[in-house]
Design a protein around this motif. Structure first.
Motif, PDB file in Angstrom:
ATOM      1  N   TYR A 283       1.059  -1.219  -0.038  1.00  0.00           N
ATOM      2  CA  TYR A 283       0.155  -0.020  -0.063  1.00  0.00           C
ATOM      3  C   TYR A 283       0.874   1.345   0.133  1.00  0.00           C
ATOM      4  O   TYR A 283       0.618   2.187  -0.816  1.00  0.00           O
ATOM      5  CB  TYR A 283      -1.026   0.136   1.130  1.00  0.00           C
ATOM      6  CG  TYR A 283      -1.801   1.339   1.323  1.00  0.00           C
ATOM      7  CD1 TYR A 283      -2.951   1.284   0.595  1.00  0.00           C
ATOM      8  CD2 TYR A 283      -1.517   2.517   2.133  1.00  0.00           C
ATOM      9  CE1 TYR A 283      -3.795   2.592   0.698  1.00  0.00           C
ATOM     10  CE2 TYR A 283      -1.982   3.513   2.311  1.00  0.00           C
ATOM     11  CZ  TYR A 283      -3.499   3.531   1.533  1.00  0.00           C
ATOM     12  OH  TYR A 283      -4.118   4.629   1.351  1.00  0.00           O
TER      13      TYR A 283
ATOM     14  N   ASP B 159       2.312   1.679  -3.315  1.00  0.00           N
ATOM     15  CA  ASP B 159       1.410   2.195  -4.302  1.00  0.00           C
ATOM     16  C   ASP B 159       1.004   3.723  -3.930  1.00  0.00           C
ATOM     17  O   ASP B 159       0.398   4.212  -4.850  1.00  0.00           O
ATOM     18  CB  ASP B 159       0.012   1.378  -4.274  1.00  0.00           C
ATOM     19  CG  ASP B 159       0.645  -0.077  -4.939  1.00  0.00           C
ATOM     20  OD1 ASP B 159       1.868  -0.025  -5.607  1.00  0.00           O
ATOM     21  OD2 ASP B 159       0.068  -0.975  -4.553  1.00  0.00           O
ATOM     22  N   ASN B 160       1.195   4.104  -2.938  1.00  0.00           N
ATOM     23  CA  ASN B 160       0.642   5.657  -2.411  1.00  0.00           C
ATOM     24  C   ASN B 160       1.817   6.487  -1.772  1.00  0.00           C
ATOM     25  O   ASN B 160       1.929   6.408  -0.401  1.00  0.00           O
ATOM     26  CB  ASN B 160      -0.425   5.484  -1.483  1.00  0.00           C
ATOM     27  CG  ASN B 160      -1.581   4.661  -1.872  1.00  0.00           C
ATOM     28  OD1 ASN B 160      -2.498   5.203  -2.633  1.00  0.00           O
ATOM     29  ND2 ASN B 160      -1.545   3.418  -1.819  1.00  0.00           N
TER      30      ASN B 160
ATOM     31  N   ASP C  49       2.515   9.213  -1.539  1.00  0.00           N
ATOM     32  CA  ASP C  49       2.179  10.465  -0.855  1.00  0.00           C
ATOM     33  C   ASP C  49       1.096  10.241   0.562  1.00  0.00           C
ATOM     34  O   ASP C  49       0.924  11.471   1.110  1.00  0.00           O
ATOM     35  CB  ASP C  49       1.291  11.546  -1.946  1.00  0.00           C
ATOM     36  CG  ASP C  49       0.006  10.682  -2.126  1.00  0.00           C
ATOM     37  OD1 ASP C  49      -0.157   9.235  -1.849  1.00  0.00           O
ATOM     38  OD2 ASP C  49      -0.909  11.308  -2.301  1.00  0.00           O
ATOM     39  N   PHE C  50       1.423   8.964   1.009  1.00  0.00           N
ATOM     40  CA  PHE C  50       0.553   8.692   2.274  1.00  0.00           C
ATOM     41  C   PHE C  50       1.140   9.585   3.304  1.00  0.00           C
ATOM     42  O   PHE C  50      -0.004  10.158   4.158  1.00  0.00           O
ATOM     43  CB  PHE C  50       0.793   7.391   2.353  1.00  0.00           C
ATOM     44  CG  PHE C  50       0.200   6.834   3.875  1.00  0.00           C
ATOM     45  CD1 PHE C  50      -1.213   6.573   4.037  1.00  0.00           C
ATOM     46  CD2 PHE C  50       0.977   6.650   5.056  1.00  0.00           C
ATOM     47  CE1 PHE C  50      -1.640   6.296   5.256  1.00  0.00           C
ATOM     48  CE2 PHE C  50       0.459   6.406   6.067  1.00  0.00           C
ATOM     49  CZ  PHE C  50      -1.028   6.181   6.406  1.00  0.00           C
TER      50      PHE C  50
END
Length: 204
Positions: A16, A19-20, A22-23
């Motif tokens: 996750y 894939d992200n 900018d979390f």
């Protein structure tokens, strides 16, 4: 996904976050709240860990750049030497002067112990030609018998090349340093000299 022994839930979290990216921009408080173990400082935040990793990467890149610059300077030096030597060899009027210029230049520039052009005329030389030079050139160590047959004495390491399939002459260079010539080294200089020498010997 890499094969690991971590729990499946952790792999989901890992994927996750990958894939992200900018979390943590959306939840910046987590960067300071999360702590990572550190060998010298006990525990550090993700921001500190990232800064440390960036510093390490910068240091690694600086070392790589320094290595590349050193290699480039060395290659330029070799190119200049090879160009000058080529002109000297082209001015040689006979085989004796060609051998003298070749040996004197290479010994002076690289501190080689032996530089020879050796005609393959007997069984021992033919064996070296077939066994060591089946790929056209050879870098590395020789047996005591091979070294004495080629150079008249023991040597550390050698660079050998056949001038051509039709011209049974071995271009042989030796160093007293056992690690100077090794199988993984580049043969650019040797190949350039081989082509020039094959051309010159056909005319002399």
């Amino acid at each position: 996904m890499p094969q690991t022994d971590v729990p499946f839930d952790e792999l989901i979290i890992r994927e996750y976050l990958l894939d992200n990216p900018d979390f943590f921009n959306r939840y910046p408080e987590l960067l300071l709240a999360m702590r990572l173990p550190h060998m010298e400082r006990g525990a550090i935040s993700l921001v500190e860990r990232r800064q440390e990793m960036l510093r390490q990467r910068v240091s690694q890149l600086e070392e790589e750049i320094t290595s590349l610059l050193t290699m480039a300077a060395r290659n330029e030096k070799i190119y200049q030497f090879n160009t000058e030597l080529s002109f000297q060899l082209l001015n040689c009027a006979d085989l004796v002067s060609l051998k003298e210029v070749l040996a004197d230049s290479l010994k002076l520039q690289f501190n080689f112990s032996h530089v020879r052009l050796i005609s393959v005329l007997d069984t021992d030389m033919k064996a070296i030609w077939d066994q060591r030079l089946h790929k056209g050139h050879y870098f590395g160590r020789l047996t005591q018998q091979e070294a004495k047959r080629l150079f008249g004495s023991e040597v550390g390491s050698v660079a050998l090349t056949k001038l051509s399939e039709d011209n049974p002459v071995i271009f042989a260079i030796a160093s007293q340093d056992a690690t100077h010539f090794h199988p993984d080294m580049d043969n650019m200089l040797l190949e350039q000299l081989r082509r020039l020498l094959a051309h010159m010997l056909a005319k002399l």
